[in-house]
Design an enzyme around this catalytic site. Structure first.
Site, short mmCIF file in Angstrom:
data_model
loop_
_atom_site.label_atom_id
_atom_site.label_comp_id
_atom_site.label_asym_id
_atom_site.label_seq_id
_atom_site.Cartn_x
_atom_site.Cartn_y
_atom_site.Cartn_z
N GLU A 1 8.52 3.15 14.43
CA GLU A 1 9.38 3.58 13.32
C GLU A 1 9.36 5.09 13.28
O GLU A 1 8.34 5.72 13.54
CB GLU A 1 8.86 3.00 12.00
N CYS B 1 -3.11 1.76 6.69
CA CYS B 1 -3.28 1.15 8.01
C CYS B 1 -3.87 2.15 9.01
O CYS B 1 -4.52 1.77 9.97
CB CYS B 1 -1.94 0.64 8.51
N ASN C 1 0.81 -1.24 0.00
CA ASN C 1 0.00 0.00 0.00
C ASN C 1 0.84 1.28 0.00
O ASN C 1 0.37 2.32 -0.48
CB ASN C 1 -1.04 -0.01 1.13
N GLU D 1 4.81 -3.67 12.40
CA GLU D 1 3.84 -2.61 12.09
C GLU D 1 2.66 -3.29 11.42
O GLU D 1 2.74 -3.67 10.25
CB GLU D 1 4.48 -1.57 11.15
#
Ligand code: NAD
Length: 495
Positions: A475, A301, A168, A267
């Site tokens: 991150e 997300c 994505n 993640e």
């Protein structure tokens, strides 16, 4: 100049896909995969095959680990200033090639060019940010409480890292891992999603041009990710797995990594609540929800997955959102006018539609969209649903598409309970003019990131990540992102 550099011509701003039909990027060389199979890359807007890339085997993965291992010492011992300058050059080259990279992302992923441009800017920023951080990695020094010795803490690169990324955000999910790993002094093997491999290969060519030494970054694509990843994790030289993708695959990989006690950063998926209180600025909340819901056509997300609206503002909000969603220009991503591109695959469209039809069957009311678009390309229309039951499947699963379900609520407590009624905890959004209520609700919503009167939270300078089953680790951010790629070494010494 290799073929991929030729195929992306910054002067001409064209993309020649024919020249993408070669190598894995291992040890600074474009090499053939051991097997003959290739992975076809499909343009989701036209369903045309636009390129084919190699399908790596377990043996190819072993070569990549060996290449990363032979480059490890040299890269670890490269002065931080030098590493920083190479990362900075990666940033500059990405900005110089931004339009071409955005076109490539849009073609293989389908996203609107405006979203792809945003992604390139965001992705490049990880190199700039980590170039700045690479020279600021420091240790600790103290005296033991007993007074017997000194405590020295040195932060060292963790070792060889396997990085796995989703389709994505083909550029940003890779640079969000590669830049901090390289800043920390690690060498890496990237396995991008097989739906969107071209961006990863194009970026590999760019890193080489920026001066990243052979073997420091290796890229391989495969249709057999389970076996290929398991083989790499079984190699004792590999010390880190950094994964971005679905919670289901994350669970599988955590189990695989556990066999070898490998450090994991995860993640994973999200199910973001977007809470609008009666006192919110209506236009600001609508602007915010359009970003939180429709960036990447909902394939994010952090996408608003459940929109909770207090009863006093509910009707005006639903009307405003329907107006905006209906006005969106749907079409091929590379058309500059497009605001909502196609979904990644036909399967993704079917999944979205199944969630919508289930909600309708259970009593949800369609304000716009709600039916699969006929014709070529993997399109789903921008959709607004109201009166969605709290136990509809879409309240508990990632929709990952342009569907905005609205749930009415009465009290603050009800909104918090609803928001937390999920196994996920990645992003959440709160709109209210009462800042103390905003902060109170933010502290109670179980989520790694909160947008308070903002529909966008992603920023390389901020720690990105989730709680609950949305992930482990962070991150980006001042020290969080690099820390994931470092190990503390404690030295006890007396003098
Ligand atoms: P996915 O989990 O299906 O795939 C992600 C990556 O894992 C791909 O490269 C895929 O090839 C690989 N993979 C699949 N099975 C594997 C296995 N058994 N072993 C090793 N690798 C394997 O996810 P997706 O459909 O590509 O991406 C969408 C998902 O990613 C959504 O759930 C979304 O929320 C999540 N995501 C999370 C973040 C975040 O930062 N938290 C960011 C982007 C996407």
């Amino acid at each position: 100049m290799n073929m991929i550099q030729q195929s992306i011509d910054p002067e001409e701003d064209t993309v020649d896909f024919q020249s993408f039909s070669h190598g894995l990027y291992i040890g600074g060389k474009w090499v053939r995969a051991r097997g003959d199979r290739r992975i076809e890359v499909v343009d989701p807007a036209t369903e045309a095959v636009i390129a084919a890339v190699p399908d790596a085997t377990v043996e190819d993965a072993a070569d990549a680990v060996a290449a990363a291992a032979s480059a490890a010492e040299g890269w670890r011992d490269t002065p931080p200033r030098k590493r920083s300058e190479i990362l900075r050059r990666c940033y500059e080259l990405m900005i110089e090639r931004a339009e071409t990279l955005a076109t490539l992302i849009s073609l293989e992923n389908g996203k609107a060019l405006r979203d792809a441009r945003g992604e390139v800017a965001y992705a490049a920023e990880f190199f700039r940010w980590n170039a700045e951080e690479a020279v600021r990695i420091s240790g600790e020094f103290g005296i033991a409480p007993a007074g017997t010795n000194r405590i020295v803490v040195d932060y060292q690169p963790i070792g060889i890292c396997v990085l796995i990324t989703p389709w994505n955000f083909p550029a940003a999910m890779a640079t969000r891992k590669i830049a901090p790993a390289l800043a920390a002094g690690c060498t890496v093997i990237l396995k991008p999603a097989s739906e969107t491999p071209l961006t990863a290969y194009a970026l590999a060519a760019l890193y080489e041009e920026a001066g990243v030494p052979p073997g420091v970054v290796n890229v391989l694509t495969t249709t057999n990710p389970g076996a290929v990843t398991a083989s790499m994790l079984a190699d004792p030289r590999v010390r880190k797995l950094s994964f971005t993708g679905s919670t289901g695959v994350g669970r599988t990989l955590l189990a695989e990594a556990a066999k070898h006690v490998i450090s994991c950063s995860m993640e994973l998926g999200g199910n973001a609540p977007f809470i609008v209180f009666d006192d919110a600025d209506l236009e600001a909340a609508l602007d915010g929800v359009m970003i939180a819901k429709m960036r990447n056509a909902g394939e994010a997300c952090t996408a608003a997955n459940r929109i909770y609206v207090q009863s006093g503002i509910h009707d005006a909000f639903a009307e405003g959102l329907t107006r905006r969603m209906t006005a969106l220009k749907v079409g091929q991503g590379i058309n500059p006018e497009t605001e909502c591109g196609p979904m990644i695959t036909r399967k993704a469209v079917s999944k979205i539609d199944a969630l919508v039809q289930e909600a309708i069957f259970r009593g949800a009311e369609v304000r716009c969209g709600g039916m699969v678009t006929e014709g070529r390309g993997f399109y789903y229309p921008p959709t607004v649903l109201v009166n969605v039951p709290a136990d509809a499947r879409m309240a508990h699963e990632e929709i990952f598409g342009p569907v905005a379900p609205i749930y009415a609520f009465e009290t603050e407590a009800e909104a918090i309970t609803g928001a937390n009624d999920t196994e996920y905890g990645l992003a959440a959004y709160i709109y209210t003019k009462d800042i103390s209520r905003g902060m109170r609700v933010a502290s109670r919503v179980e989520s790694g990131m909160i947008g308070l009167n903002r529909g966008l939270v992603s920023d390389p300078a901020a720690p990105f990540g989730g709680v609950k089953q949305s992930g482990l680790g962070r991150e980006g951010g001042q020290h969080h992102g690099i820390a994931e790629f470092m190990e503390a070494k404690y030295i006890a010494t007396s003098f």
